[in-house]
Design an enzyme around this catalytic site. Structure first.
Site, mmCIF file in Angstrom:
data_model
loop_
_atom_site.group_PDB
_atom_site.id
_atom_site.type_symbol
_atom_site.label_atom_id
_atom_site.label_comp_id
_atom_site.label_asym_id
_atom_site.label_seq_id
_atom_site.Cartn_x
_atom_site.Cartn_y
_atom_site.Cartn_z
ATOM 1 N N CYS A 44 -14.417 64.125 -15.804
ATOM 2 C CA CYS A 44 -14.903 64.585 -17.309
ATOM 3 C C CYS A 44 -15.019 63.752 -17.923
ATOM 4 O O CYS A 44 -13.618 63.195 -18.176
ATOM 5 C CB CYS A 44 -14.563 66.268 -17.375
ATOM 6 S SG CYS A 44 -14.831 67.278 -17.827
ATOM 7 N N HIS A 58 -8.463 67.508 -15.566
ATOM 8 C CA HIS A 58 -8.453 69.365 -15.457
ATOM 9 C C HIS A 58 -9.177 69.341 -14.291
ATOM 10 O O HIS A 58 -9.330 70.746 -14.224
ATOM 11 C CB HIS A 58 -8.520 69.701 -16.936
ATOM 12 C CG HIS A 58 -9.864 68.903 -17.495
ATOM 13 N ND1 HIS A 58 -9.762 68.058 -17.813
ATOM 14 C CD2 HIS A 58 -11.282 69.689 -17.414
ATOM 15 C CE1 HIS A 58 -11.072 67.966 -17.954
ATOM 16 N NE2 HIS A 58 -12.321 69.026 -18.102
ATOM 17 N N SER A 72 -14.202 65.408 -20.564
ATOM 18 C CA SER A 72 -13.363 65.988 -21.609
ATOM 19 C C SER A 72 -12.489 64.562 -21.931
ATOM 20 O O SER A 72 -11.277 64.845 -23.035
ATOM 21 C CB SER A 72 -12.926 67.261 -21.462
ATOM 22 O OG SER A 72 -14.341 67.706 -21.844
ATOM 23 N N HIS A 121 -12.894 61.968 -24.362
ATOM 24 C CA HIS A 121 -13.106 61.935 -25.554
ATOM 25 C C HIS A 121 -11.371 61.852 -26.291
ATOM 26 O O HIS A 121 -11.140 61.186 -27.293
ATOM 27 C CB HIS A 121 -12.854 63.677 -26.088
ATOM 28 C CG HIS A 121 -14.268 64.079 -25.948
ATOM 29 N ND1 HIS A 121 -15.128 63.606 -26.843
ATOM 30 C CD2 HIS A 121 -14.954 64.570 -25.268
ATOM 31 C CE1 HIS A 121 -16.538 63.798 -26.516
ATOM 32 N NE2 HIS A 121 -17.009 64.781 -25.355
ATOM 33 N N CYS A 176 -14.719 72.744 -13.521
ATOM 34 C CA CYS A 176 -14.970 72.229 -15.073
ATOM 35 C C CYS A 176 -16.673 72.263 -14.774
ATOM 36 O O CYS A 176 -17.171 73.453 -15.498
ATOM 37 C CB CYS A 176 -14.803 71.195 -15.087
ATOM 38 S SG CYS A 176 -14.943 71.209 -17.019
#
Length: 373
Positions: free
Chosen positions: A40, A62, A42, A45, A169
């Site tokens: 992902c 996650h 995220s 980042h 997610c």
């Protein structure tokens, strides 16, 4: 026990594969053999420094799925052999938000920023005994992991976990963003960014009855793939899409715009805001640098009030994970939701940095790490 994991020791930085020591599950926790985890944006980042890591070193990940192999005391509803997908918001079921049916806003969500388990301690240690933190109380970039039962959602054992992990997610976030925009039959919907989240917003808009689902992405391959998921047209930028939007709406603008790009910048929020009609809705699903708090071009009190527009943030698809995951997997079983097609390529844990390079280069809708038995 020992486990191999992808660990981040500095930011900006790259993932390093190390052998770590994993403590056994405590009260309310389970030991899980990981089967698959999605790559992902995220987590990226953090490696790029857009979001600060609460503490380093850190095991990322996650969006995961695995099999329960040991159960701690006080665990309810999970047994050895159960298949689970993770929830990056550990929902308690008791706080105000959970009681209101908004488990995605559970008060425990505040704890995922600290890098520890819910009790404030870590389960992983490196070779020198240093505590290793985890993303969102999870850290799915590890062959084995200990999760709190609040972070686990049981799924049917016959579902392929390398597919089911996506629902934990990206699919849930993107598909639910359509609910955040209150998309209605006949609407014109603009989906900006059609990667692992945005492609599911395309599916969601199609299923909500949107007459036109317009995908925007600078990557030609993603624009091509978007048609397979329900997009009726695709353009390389918001500016390029606007003549078609104007033609479809008598110059009014899109009913709903959903912003799902990997790195959200304020200027793009402004473009998306300008693209929606009076009383239209801009849904901001993607995230950007935490330091980007300057004014958003084109968004001011006059336009918000006089044009009655709405800017809606959307966390985790604005739906309780324990409701959304079974619903989405049921749709997948019925052939109503594309999941297999989201996985462009699978990687080994050792190939994690290659997977993220492919993400940056726009080669994947979703890359997935599969773990060796």
């Amino acid at each position: 026990m020992k486990t191999r994991a992808a660990i981040l020791r500095q930011t900006p930085g790259l993932w390093e594969i190390e052998e770590l020591e994993l403590d056994p599950p405590g009260p309310g926790e389970v030991l899980v053999k990981m089967i698959a985890t999605g790559l992902c944006h995220s987590d990226d980042h953090v490696t790029r420094g857009d979001l600060a890591a609460a503490r380093l070193p850190l095991v990322g990940g996650h969006e995961g799925a695995g099999v329960v192999r040991q159960v701690g005391s006080d665990v309810q509803g999970l047994e050895v052999g159960d298949h689970i997908v993770t929830s990056f918001v550990p929902s308690c079921g008791r706080c105000r938000w959970c009681a209101m049916g908004m488990q995605n806003l559970c008060d425990n969500g505040a704890l995922i920023r600290f890098g520890t388990q819910l009790d404030g301690t870590c389960r992983l240690h490196d070779s020198e005994g240093v505590e290793v933190s985890t993303t969102a109380c999870l850290g799915t970039f590890s062959e084995w992991q200990v999760f709190d039962q609040m972070s686990c959602i049981k799924v049917d054992v016959d579902l392929p976990l390398e597919v089911a992990c996506l629902v934990s997610c990206g699919v849930q976030t993107g598909y639910g963003s359509v609910k955040a925009g209150d998309v209605q039959p006949g609407d014109v919907v603009l989906v900006i960014g059609v990667g692992g989240i945005g492609m599911n917003a395309v599916q969601g808009a199609r299923d909500a009855g949107a007459a036109h689902v317009i995908a925007v992405d600078p990557v030609a391959a993603k624009r091509g793939w978007a048609a397979d998921f329900g997009a009726t047209a695709a353009y390389e930028s918001v500016a390029a899409a606007m003549p078609a939007v104007a033609q479809l709406t008598n110059g009014q603008g899109a009913d709903v715009a959903i912003l799902c790009v990997g790195v959200v910048r304020n200027d793009l929020v402004g473009q998306a805001y300008q693209a929606v009609r009076k009383a239209g809705t801009l849904v901001v699903t993607g995230i950007g640098p935490a330091t980007d708090d300057s004014a958003i071009p084109g968004v001011n009190a006059v336009s918000l009030a006089m044009q009655q527009k709405r800017i809606q943030g959307a966390l985790y698809g604005m739906k309780s994970p324990r409701e959304a995951v079974p619903m989405l997997l049921t749709m997948y079983r019925a052939g109503k939701l594309k999941l297999d097609e989201l996985i462009t390529r699978t990687y080994s844990l050792d190939e994690i940095n290659e997977g993220y390079r492919d993400l940056h280069e726009g080669k994947n809708i979703r890359g997935v790490i599969t773990f060796a038995d």
